[in-house]
Design a protein around this motif. Structure first.
Motif, PDB file in Angstrom:
ATOM      1  N   LYS A 212       0.837  -1.207   0.000  1.00  0.00           N
ATOM      2  CA  LYS A 212       0.000   0.000   0.000  1.00  0.00           C
ATOM      3  C   LYS A 212       0.869   1.252   0.000  1.00  0.00           C
ATOM      4  O   LYS A 212       0.559   2.226  -0.690  1.00  0.00           O
ATOM      5  N   ALA A 213       1.955   1.221   0.779  1.00  0.00           N
ATOM      6  CA  ALA A 213       2.855   2.380   0.808  1.00  0.00           C
ATOM      7  C   ALA A 213       3.435   2.651  -0.581  1.00  0.00           C
ATOM      8  O   ALA A 213       3.492   3.803  -1.026  1.00  0.00           O
ATOM      9  N   ILE A 214       3.857   1.611  -1.258  1.00  0.00           N
ATOM     10  CA  ILE A 214       4.417   1.776  -2.599  1.00  0.00           C
ATOM     11  C   ILE A 214       3.340   2.256  -3.567  1.00  0.00           C
ATOM     12  O   ILE A 214       3.591   3.106  -4.429  1.00  0.00           O
ATOM     13  N   ASP A 215       2.122   1.739  -3.425  1.00  0.00           N
ATOM     14  CA  ASP A 215       1.013   2.195  -4.270  1.00  0.00           C
ATOM     15  C   ASP A 215       0.731   3.681  -4.064  1.00  0.00           C
ATOM     16  O   ASP A 215       0.238   4.356  -4.969  1.00  0.00           O
ATOM     17  N   LEU A 216       1.037   4.183  -2.856  1.00  0.00           N
ATOM     18  CA  LEU A 216       0.818   5.593  -2.536  1.00  0.00           C
ATOM     19  C   LEU A 216       2.047   6.453  -2.854  1.00  0.00           C
ATOM     20  O   LEU A 216       2.138   7.601  -2.426  1.00  0.00           O
ATOM     21  N   ASP A 217       3.010   5.880  -3.572  1.00  0.00           N
ATOM     22  CA  ASP A 217       4.189   6.607  -4.057  1.00  0.00           C
ATOM     23  C   ASP A 217       5.175   6.973  -2.951  1.00  0.00           C
ATOM     24  O   ASP A 217       5.838   8.006  -3.020  1.00  0.00           O
ATOM     25  N   ILE A 253       4.758  -5.114  -6.102  1.00  0.00           N
ATOM     26  CA  ILE A 253       4.645  -4.491  -7.426  1.00  0.00           C
ATOM     27  C   ILE A 253       5.148  -3.065  -7.302  1.00  0.00           C
ATOM     28  O   ILE A 253       4.550  -2.233  -6.605  1.00  0.00           O
ATOM     29  N   TRP A 254       6.277  -2.792  -7.920  1.00  0.00           N
ATOM     30  CA  TRP A 254       6.901  -1.457  -7.815  1.00  0.00           C
ATOM     31  C   TRP A 254       6.317  -0.573  -8.901  1.00  0.00           C
ATOM     32  O   TRP A 254       6.673  -0.681 -10.070  1.00  0.00           O
ATOM     33  N   ARG A 255       5.430   0.299  -8.514  1.00  0.00           N
ATOM     34  CA  ARG A 255       4.710   1.129  -9.476  1.00  0.00           C
ATOM     35  C   ARG A 255       5.466   2.417  -9.785  1.00  0.00           C
ATOM     36  O   ARG A 255       6.228   2.910  -8.964  1.00  0.00           O
ATOM     37  N   LYS A 256       5.222   2.954 -10.988  1.00  0.00           N
ATOM     38  CA  LYS A 256       5.856   4.198 -11.416  1.00  0.00           C
ATOM     39  C   LYS A 256       4.964   5.378 -11.051  1.00  0.00           C
ATOM     40  O   LYS A 256       3.739   5.247 -10.959  1.00  0.00           O
ATOM     41  N   GLU A 257       5.589   6.530 -10.850  1.00  0.00           N
ATOM     42  CA  GLU A 257       4.816   7.742 -10.557  1.00  0.00           C
ATOM     43  C   GLU A 257       4.189   8.306 -11.820  1.00  0.00           C
ATOM     44  O   GLU A 257       3.131   8.924 -11.778  1.00  0.00           O
ATOM     45  N   ASP A 258       4.822   8.043 -12.957  1.00  0.00           N
ATOM     46  CA  ASP A 258       4.316   8.612 -14.213  1.00  0.00           C
ATOM     47  C   ASP A 258       4.792   7.741 -15.369  1.00  0.00           C
ATOM     48  O   ASP A 258       5.666   6.875 -15.210  1.00  0.00           O
ATOM     49  N   VAL A 259       4.212   7.980 -16.538  1.00  0.00           N
ATOM     50  CA  VAL A 259       4.615   7.253 -17.741  1.00  0.00           C
ATOM     51  C   VAL A 259       4.564   8.227 -18.917  1.00  0.00           C
ATOM     52  O   VAL A 259       3.679   9.091 -18.981  1.00  0.00           O
ATOM     53  N   ALA A 260       5.520   8.105 -19.827  1.00  0.00           N
ATOM     54  CA  ALA A 260       5.598   9.019 -20.978  1.00  0.00           C
ATOM     55  C   ALA A 260       4.675   8.522 -22.082  1.00  0.00           C
ATOM     56  O   ALA A 260       5.105   7.925 -23.071  1.00  0.00           O
ATOM     57  N   HIS A 265      -2.029  10.252 -20.556  1.00  0.00           N
ATOM     58  CA  HIS A 265      -2.267  11.543 -19.918  1.00  0.00           C
ATOM     59  C   HIS A 265      -3.581  12.170 -20.377  1.00  0.00           C
ATOM     60  O   HIS A 265      -4.282  12.809 -19.583  1.00  0.00           O
ATOM     61  N   GLN A 266      -3.929  11.981 -21.642  1.00  0.00           N
ATOM     62  CA  GLN A 266      -5.199  12.523 -22.145  1.00  0.00           C
ATOM     63  C   GLN A 266      -6.382  11.838 -21.469  1.00  0.00           C
ATOM     64  O   GLN A 266      -7.346  12.496 -21.056  1.00  0.00           O
TER      65      GLN A 266
END
Length: 355
Positions: A212-217, A253-260, A265-266
């Motif tokens: 959960k902590a990782i999911d919350l960045d 599961i190591w999630r990313k904060e953003d993706v290019a 994004h749209q």
């Protein structure tokens, strides 16, 4: 080693592992070597001084454990971190080349203690992590950060280890995620890591809390690890072996904060605009609700009636629970939401009665 420390500090995720307490030289060194062998952690932790709830409990091996930590660093190449609560402890830790210091929850809660540590840190170039205070008080946490920053420490990080809470039964320390999220919002340039060991107090729910902590960045984790957890001298139930820690970290599961991705994004922006619209509508409705509450307050004032009507409040909650369940909303959320709405309604009615 300084370059290694900076590399670990800037790495995401930052993973800190090691025993709750340094007990013997063999226990600490063996734990460090097995942790290093997993290749999963960036920094070694060990409790040298342990603030305990009651006298007579194991309060740490003391400064004689610092050479053991120094030896573990030499053998594994892992940077080290320990908790400090006094100026003397800061001095001792620095003398044995501890790489990162952290201020514990029982110290953060006391501004005098934080100031003593901060004063001892003046002129020192070392990263410092600050745990949240035991009680859910963000101002104390923020105050500790400010005191350490005023001492000239440039690299300050946060550790979320949960809060003492009356009525909490699931966790050793209730996570109260919203407080950690608010602290992260206030300090966007500081790293914040999660300490699921102290939140959980037991090893069976460590992984789900870490996830959960990782999911919350969150930027990393601090997890207690011991070569023989069941026989640890402190906090035995929440520690795991180095190998089990490695398994847990591999399963997260190591999630990313953003993706290019323009398409992502749209799509996200479209959904966020819908959220914004609904939020605006909610604010309008809540404003209308409070106007009605004020009208009710006027009737109560005219008839000399108390603000709180317990039967009516119970009726509102029961109706909300039933409707919330149909809408997929948890009872816990409904309770917190309506408690907040109810208190705001009471405040509006009180103003009318006092006018």
């Amino acid at each position: 080693m300084k370059e290694k420390v900076q590399e670990a500090w800037s790495k995401k995720p930052l993973i800190i592992g090691g025993p709750c307490s340094a007990e013997t030289e063999d226990q600490l060194v063996s734990t460090a070597q097995r942790l290093a062998a997993t290749g999963k952690i960036n920094m070694l932790r060990a409790g040298i001084w342990k603030p305990r709830t009651k006298p007579g409990m194991f309060e740490g091996i003391g400064a004689k454990g610092l050479p053991w930590l120094q030896k573990a660093k030499a053998l594994t190449g892992l940077p080290t971190t320990v908790e400090v609560a006094t100026g003397k402890q800061v001095e001792d830790a620095l003398n044995f080349e501890v790489d990162v210091l952290w201020i514990g929850a029982r110290t953060t809660v006391n501004p005098f203690s934080v100031q003593e540590v901060a004063d001892a840190l003046r002129g020192v170039d070392i990263p410092v992590l600050i745990k949240n205070p035991i009680n859910p008080d963000l101002e104390l946490w923020s105050g500790a950060v400010e005191r350490v920053a005023r001492a000239g420490i440039k690299q300050i990080g946060l550790i979320h280890r949960g809060f003492s809470s009356y009525g909490n039964t699931e966790y050793r320390n209730a996570p109260m995620w919203h407080l950690a999220i608010e602290m992260k919002r206030r300090n966007p340039d500081q790293i914040i890591i999660n300490d699921p060991s102290h939140i959980c107090g037991r090893r069976d729910i460590l992984q789900e809390t870490a996830q959960k902590a990782i999911d919350l960045d969150f930027d990393g984790l601090m997890i207690e690890s011991h070569i023989d957890p069941d026989n640890a001298w402190s906090d035995a139930k929440q520690q795991v072996t180095p190998e089990r820690l490695a398994e847990m970290l591999s399963s997260i599961i190591w999630r990313k904060e953003d993706v290019a991705s323009a398409e992502f994004h749209q799509a996200l922006e479209k959904l966020r605009q819908q959220i914004n619209q609904l939020d605006d509508e909610l604010m309008q409705i809540l404003g209308q609700r409070m106007k009605i509450a004020e009208n009710i307050g006027q009737y109560k004032k005219d008839n000399n009636i108390t603000i709180l009507q317990t039967n009516r409040w119970n009726e509102i909650l029961e109706r909300a629970f039933k409707e919330g369940e149909r809408k997929g909303l948890s009872k816990d959320f409904i309770t917190k939401y309506f408690d907040a709405v109810h208190m705001e309604s009471i405040n509006h009615q009180k103003k009318v009665l006092d006018s």
